[in-house]
Design a protein around this motif. Structure first.
Motif, mmCIF file in Angstrom:
data_model
loop_
_atom_site.group_PDB
_atom_site.id
_atom_site.type_symbol
_atom_site.label_atom_id
_atom_site.label_comp_id
_atom_site.label_asym_id
_atom_site.label_seq_id
_atom_site.Cartn_x
_atom_site.Cartn_y
_atom_site.Cartn_z
ATOM 1 N N PHE A 221 77.007 -32.758 -41.823
ATOM 2 C CA PHE A 221 77.808 -32.444 -43.146
ATOM 3 C C PHE A 221 78.970 -31.812 -42.731
ATOM 4 N N ASP A 222 79.051 -31.388 -41.934
ATOM 5 C CA ASP A 222 79.809 -30.401 -41.065
ATOM 6 C C ASP A 222 79.917 -29.278 -42.694
ATOM 7 N N GLU A 223 79.139 -29.053 -42.615
ATOM 8 C CA GLU A 223 78.541 -27.781 -43.421
ATOM 9 C C GLU A 223 78.773 -26.039 -42.114
ATOM 10 N N GLU A 224 79.360 -25.157 -41.605
ATOM 11 C CA GLU A 224 79.170 -24.508 -41.058
ATOM 12 C C GLU A 224 78.734 -22.765 -41.908
ATOM 13 N N ILE A 225 77.477 -22.343 -40.985
ATOM 14 C CA ILE A 225 76.843 -21.498 -41.161
ATOM 15 C C ILE A 225 77.364 -20.024 -40.014
ATOM 16 N N ASP B 202 75.405 -25.827 -37.485
ATOM 17 C CA ASP B 202 76.200 -27.094 -38.414
ATOM 18 C C ASP B 202 74.843 -26.933 -39.591
ATOM 19 N N LEU B 203 75.295 -27.226 -40.243
ATOM 20 C CA LEU B 203 74.408 -27.818 -42.009
ATOM 21 C C LEU B 203 74.260 -28.907 -41.729
ATOM 22 N N GLY B 204 73.274 -29.704 -42.112
ATOM 23 C CA GLY B 204 73.208 -31.497 -43.006
ATOM 24 C C GLY B 204 71.781 -31.500 -43.751
ATOM 25 N N LEU B 205 71.130 -32.284 -43.398
ATOM 26 C CA LEU B 205 69.956 -33.643 -43.653
ATOM 27 C C LEU B 205 68.972 -34.014 -42.857
ATOM 28 N N LYS B 206 68.004 -33.397 -43.002
ATOM 29 C CA LYS B 206 66.555 -34.182 -41.979
ATOM 30 C C LYS B 206 65.915 -34.702 -43.262
ATOM 31 N N VAL B 207 65.742 -36.271 -43.026
ATOM 32 C CA VAL B 207 65.272 -37.135 -43.735
ATOM 33 C C VAL B 207 64.216 -37.731 -43.121
ATOM 34 N N SER C 236 74.362 -24.483 -50.817
ATOM 35 C CA SER C 236 73.423 -23.424 -50.891
ATOM 36 C C SER C 236 73.670 -22.696 -49.348
ATOM 37 N N PRO C 237 74.747 -22.801 -48.999
ATOM 38 C CA PRO C 237 75.209 -22.619 -47.152
ATOM 39 C C PRO C 237 74.699 -21.047 -47.211
ATOM 40 N N GLU C 238 74.835 -20.094 -47.997
ATOM 41 C CA GLU C 238 74.856 -18.277 -48.528
ATOM 42 C C GLU C 238 72.989 -18.480 -48.400
ATOM 43 N N VAL C 239 71.944 -19.190 -49.041
ATOM 44 C CA VAL C 239 70.687 -18.945 -48.914
ATOM 45 C C VAL C 239 70.034 -18.837 -47.249
ATOM 46 N N VAL C 240 71.085 -20.042 -47.080
ATOM 47 C CA VAL C 240 70.699 -20.618 -45.560
ATOM 48 C C VAL C 240 70.395 -19.163 -44.442
ATOM 49 N N GLU C 241 72.094 -18.875 -44.836
ATOM 50 C CA GLU C 241 72.891 -18.107 -43.298
ATOM 51 C C GLU C 241 72.059 -16.448 -44.069
ATOM 52 N N ASP C 242 71.452 -16.117 -44.835
ATOM 53 C CA ASP C 242 70.505 -15.174 -45.584
ATOM 54 C C ASP C 242 69.706 -15.027 -45.067
ATOM 55 N N ALA D 286 69.943 -28.236 -39.513
ATOM 56 C CA ALA D 286 70.840 -27.726 -38.744
ATOM 57 C C ALA D 286 70.779 -27.811 -37.661
ATOM 58 N N GLU D 287 71.698 -27.423 -36.717
ATOM 59 C CA GLU D 287 72.086 -27.414 -35.677
ATOM 60 C C GLU D 287 73.198 -26.250 -35.098
ATOM 61 N N ARG D 288 71.897 -25.517 -33.656
ATOM 62 C CA ARG D 288 72.963 -24.320 -33.387
ATOM 63 C C ARG D 288 73.966 -24.771 -32.446
ATOM 64 N N GLN D 289 75.023 -24.263 -32.679
ATOM 65 C CA GLN D 289 76.549 -25.150 -32.285
ATOM 66 C C GLN D 289 76.837 -24.866 -30.157
ATOM 67 N N VAL D 290 75.906 -23.338 -30.064
ATOM 68 C CA VAL D 290 74.897 -22.536 -29.480
ATOM 69 C C VAL D 290 75.088 -23.283 -27.829
ATOM 70 N N CYS D 291 73.873 -23.994 -28.102
ATOM 71 C CA CYS D 291 73.090 -24.552 -27.080
ATOM 72 C C CYS D 291 72.724 -26.054 -28.302
ATOM 73 N N SER D 292 72.992 -26.570 -29.044
ATOM 74 C CA SER D 292 72.026 -27.817 -29.762
ATOM 75 C C SER D 292 71.010 -27.800 -29.915
#
Length: 303
Positions: free
Chosen positions: A85-89, A98-103, A160-166, A119-125
């Protein structure tokens, strides 16, 4: 996917009879997928296309245009989708995610419809998923498709990106004794079943992710597990790896929407592995010197 009748006969007899309480499931190109209850009180077909279209509509309501990938098993009985979803934390300054959704869904009669953090870490995918129970939504096939759950899932991830980040920040505060204990913790999750060379692969992943081998964090250990599942599982499709990622999520979720204590996670892994070696007649050490490492870990954990 559509229902068809199920027929059966005794071995050696030619007469077939319909099984009235079962239906078979067939794709529109003639593949059989599973056998389920014929009653919609127990099983409702939930079409993959309806799920993905609804998630797309829900994302569109937020002005988002999701991208990602969808994998379906050859018999179409499992589906897995990872949507971005192009939501970053930023759980740490140099580790954007990058945050998104797993279905996940299926047609075999054994799979629920699940929505989780993707979610996917940009550093190493590295792929990540399902580590905040409050952002998990699920329905069974015992009820018709509920579009509202897809909207709830998209809303939760977007809002809720702050929830995940926390959650990920707190996981960086929980430490294990050393890298040997981190390896035992990863083996204890069961993800070794997906790796061709479990111990070497996990050691390589830990060396890549852990900054200090004398105090690996739960976050680093979790990342090592996701690295192994993402990079050392050639040929294993997403719909089979989903269970591995779910098992790893227990390192960041204790069932009460809290990050587990490193002391508890480490102690449990060390205790279980010790029992395996003591009680198993044919259990081989994971590495040369593991028994001595276990003694040191048991002393450190006062077990």
């Amino acid at each position: 996917m559509e229902r068809q009748d199920v027929y059966a006969h005794h071995i050696g007899e030619d007469e077939w009879e319909e099984v009235p309480y079962r239906d078979s499931l067939w794709t529109d190109d003639g593949r059989t997928t599973g056998v389920v209850s014929s009653s919609t009180d127990f099983y409702n077909i939930i079409q993959y296309g309806d799920i993905l279209e609804t998630v797309g509509d829900a994302a569109g309501s937020h002005g988002l245009d999701p991208s990602g990938r969808v994998t379906v098993s050859p018999t179409a009985h499992k589906m897995s989708a990872s949507l971005n979803f192009d939501e970053e934390i930023y759980p740490s300054e140099d580790d954007p995610i990058d945050l998104g959704l797993k279905v996940q869904s299926g047609h075999s009669g054994f799979h629920a419809l699940k929505y989780d953090i993707g979610a996917e870490r940009q550093v190493c995918s590295n792929g990540m998923m399902a580590f905040v129970s409050d952002l998990h939504f699920q329905q069974t096939h015992g009820e018709p498709f509920q579009p509202g759950l897809a909207y709830n899932a998209v809303d939760a991830v977007v809002e809720s990106p702050e929830v995940v980040e926390d959650r990920l920040e707190k996981a960086q505060e929980q430490e294990l004794v050393n890298r040997d204990e981190a390896l035992l913790v990863l083996m204890d999750t069961g993800i070794d079943q997906y790796l061709e060379q479990p111990v070497p692969d996990l050691i390589n992943a830990l060396q890549s992710e852990v900054d200090d081998p004398d105090s690996p964090t739960l976050y680093e250990t979790y990342n090592a597990g996701t690295r192994a599942l993402t990079h050392y599982t050639d040929g294993i499709p997403d719909y089979d790896l989903d269970q591995g990622f779910e098992a790893l999520s227990n390192l960041l979720e204790n069932g009460n929407s809290e990050v587990p204590e490193g002391n508890k996670v480490g102690s449990q892994a060390v205790s279980r592995r010790s029992l395996q070696l003591i009680e198993g007649d044919d259990v081989e050490p994971y590495w040369d010197g593991e028994i001595e490492s276990l003694r040191e870990l048991r002393n450190a954990r006062e077990l």
